[in-house]
Write a protein that holds these residues in place. Structure first.
Motif, PDB file in Angstrom:
ATOM      1  N   ALA A  43       0.829  -1.205   0.000  1.00 24.79           N
ATOM      2  CA  ALA A  43       0.000   0.000   0.000  1.00 24.79           C
ATOM      3  C   ALA A  43       0.863   1.254   0.000  1.00 24.79           C
ATOM      4  CB  ALA A  43      -0.917  -0.003   1.222  1.00 24.79           C
ATOM      5  N   GLY A  44       2.044   1.177   0.591  1.00 21.95           N
ATOM      6  CA  GLY A  44       2.928   2.332   0.689  1.00 21.95           C
ATOM      7  C   GLY A  44       3.427   2.837  -0.650  1.00 21.95           C
ATOM      8  N   GLY A  46       1.532   2.626  -3.444  1.00 22.02           N
ATOM      9  CA  GLY A  46       0.387   2.882  -4.314  1.00 22.02           C
ATOM     10  C   GLY A  46      -0.543   1.714  -4.538  1.00 22.02           C
ATOM     11  N   HIS A 172       8.147   7.531   1.424  1.00 26.30           N
ATOM     12  CA  HIS A 172       8.332   6.099   1.642  1.00 26.30           C
ATOM     13  C   HIS A 172       9.556   5.781   2.489  1.00 26.30           C
ATOM     14  CE1 HIS A 172       5.187   5.757  -1.252  1.00 26.30           C
ATOM     15  NE2 HIS A 172       5.900   6.300  -2.206  1.00 26.30           N
ATOM     16  N   PHE A 178       3.931  10.869   6.223  1.00 23.23           N
ATOM     17  CA  PHE A 178       2.565  10.355   6.216  1.00 23.23           C
ATOM     18  C   PHE A 178       1.871  10.572   7.556  1.00 23.23           C
ATOM     19  CE2 PHE A 178       3.961   7.177   2.757  1.00 23.23           C
ATOM     20  CZ  PHE A 178       3.711   8.113   1.778  1.00 23.23           C
ATOM     21  N   ASN A 231      -6.253   7.087   3.799  1.00 20.35           N
ATOM     22  CA  ASN A 231      -5.374   6.847   2.665  1.00 20.35           C
ATOM     23  C   ASN A 231      -3.910   6.863   3.075  1.00 20.35           C
ATOM     24  OD1 ASN A 231      -4.672   6.589  -0.189  1.00 20.35           O
ATOM     25  ND2 ASN A 231      -4.081   8.746  -0.069  1.00 20.35           N
ATOM     26  N   TYR A 232      -3.515   7.890   3.819  1.00 18.15           N
ATOM     27  CA  TYR A 232      -2.101   8.009   4.181  1.00 18.15           C
ATOM     28  C   TYR A 232      -1.743   7.146   5.381  1.00 18.15           C
ATOM     29  CZ  TYR A 232      -1.613  11.581   0.691  1.00 18.15           C
ATOM     30  OH  TYR A 232      -1.567  12.222  -0.539  1.00 18.15           O
ATOM     31  N   ASN A 234      -2.834   4.049   5.689  1.00 17.97           N
ATOM     32  CA  ASN A 234      -2.545   2.763   5.062  1.00 17.97           C
ATOM     33  C   ASN A 234      -1.170   2.762   4.392  1.00 17.97           C
ATOM     34  OD1 ASN A 234      -4.917   1.278   5.673  1.00 17.97           O
ATOM     35  ND2 ASN A 234      -6.050   2.456   4.159  1.00 17.97           N
ATOM     36  N   LYS A 235      -0.764   3.900   3.869  1.00 12.75           N
ATOM     37  CA  LYS A 235       0.557   3.989   3.268  1.00 12.75           C
ATOM     38  C   LYS A 235       1.641   3.822   4.309  1.00 12.75           C
ATOM     39  CE  LYS A 235      -0.714   7.040  -0.591  1.00 12.75           C
ATOM     40  NZ  LYS A 235      -0.377   6.110  -1.674  1.00 12.75           N
TER      41      LYS A 235
END
Length: 235
Positions: A43-44, A46, A172, A178, A231-232, A234-235
């Motif tokens: 997920a990180g 995309g 990342h 994040f 969203n972020y 989960n990243k």
């Protein structure tokens, strides 16, 4: 300051919220790991394969339950009482991570957990009584004070800088990017959830606030903040 009945209700709901949300982080992480192993895309970077993972959805449902409890807690107790108790979800996550994810908590992590507990206890003991609010328009009036609008504008600018400048470059490799986005958006969602929870409480008491556009504006803000944070996160 006295600890009123409403404060007690908010306190109990905030504790339950922390338990559910703390557990949801662990469940969702297991789901994210399982999805990444199946698809080969994290997920990180995309990947969205976790949306097909039942375990991730179980974690999401657990988080939704916790957030509902949190929203109701804001309707009864001041934000200064409810928000710090959300830090207890960190303790729940840290303990569960030890047993479920085999992530060992280091000495600094233990110190951080102790500080979270100590800070929450101090704030709970000295939580102020909340000024009674009679309508969502009153909340909107307070939310349009120049100082608060300046804060909101500053948060939005910082979030955009993090999303469009720092996230592509070092998101990342540096977890602060994040988490910074989630935390900044969280500060806005706290205020919006407080407004929405109060509006619903007044509605259930017989004064329908769903007729006012301000209530739906706060619903929109809550939804925007939550989707961005998820969203972020989960990243």
């Amino acid at each position: 300051m006295g600890f009123s009945e409403d404060n007690l209700k908010g306190f109990i709901l905030a504790l339950l919220s922390s338990l559910f949300i703390g557990a949801s982080f662990i469940i969702k992480k297991k789901g994210l790991r399982r999805a990444a192993a199946a698809s080969g895309v994290r997920a990180g970077i995309g990947g969205f394969s976790y949306l097909l993972e039942p375990l991730w959805w179980l974690g999401m449902i657990t988080m939704i339950i916790g957030e509902i409890a949190n929203c109701v807690a804001y309707a009864f107790a001041p934000a200064v009482l409810v928000t710090p108790l959300g830090a207890l979800s960190i303790i729940v996550s840290a303990v569960l991570a030890q047993f479920i994810l085999n992530e060992k908590l280091q000495q600094l992590g233990i110190l951080g957990c102790v500080m979270c507990i100590a800070g929450s206890v101090v704030i709970v003991i000295h939580a102020p009584q909340e000024h009674p609010i009679k309508s969502v328009q009153e909340i909107c009036s307070m939310a349009t004070q120049p100082a608060f609008l300046l804060y909101v504008a500053s948060v939005i600018v910082l979030v955009f800088i993090l999303i469009f400048h720092f996230a592509p470059q070092c998101g990342h490799s540096n977890v602060l990017v994040f988490t910074g986005i989630c935390s900044l958006m969280g500060s806005l969602s706290v205020m919006s959830v407080k407004a929405l929870g109060t509006a619903l409480k007044i509605t259930f008491e017989g004064n329908n606030q769903l007729l006012y556009p301000e209530t739906w504006f706060f619903v929109f803000i809550v939804a925007t903040c939550v989707i961005t944070q998820m969203n972020y996160l989960n990243k």
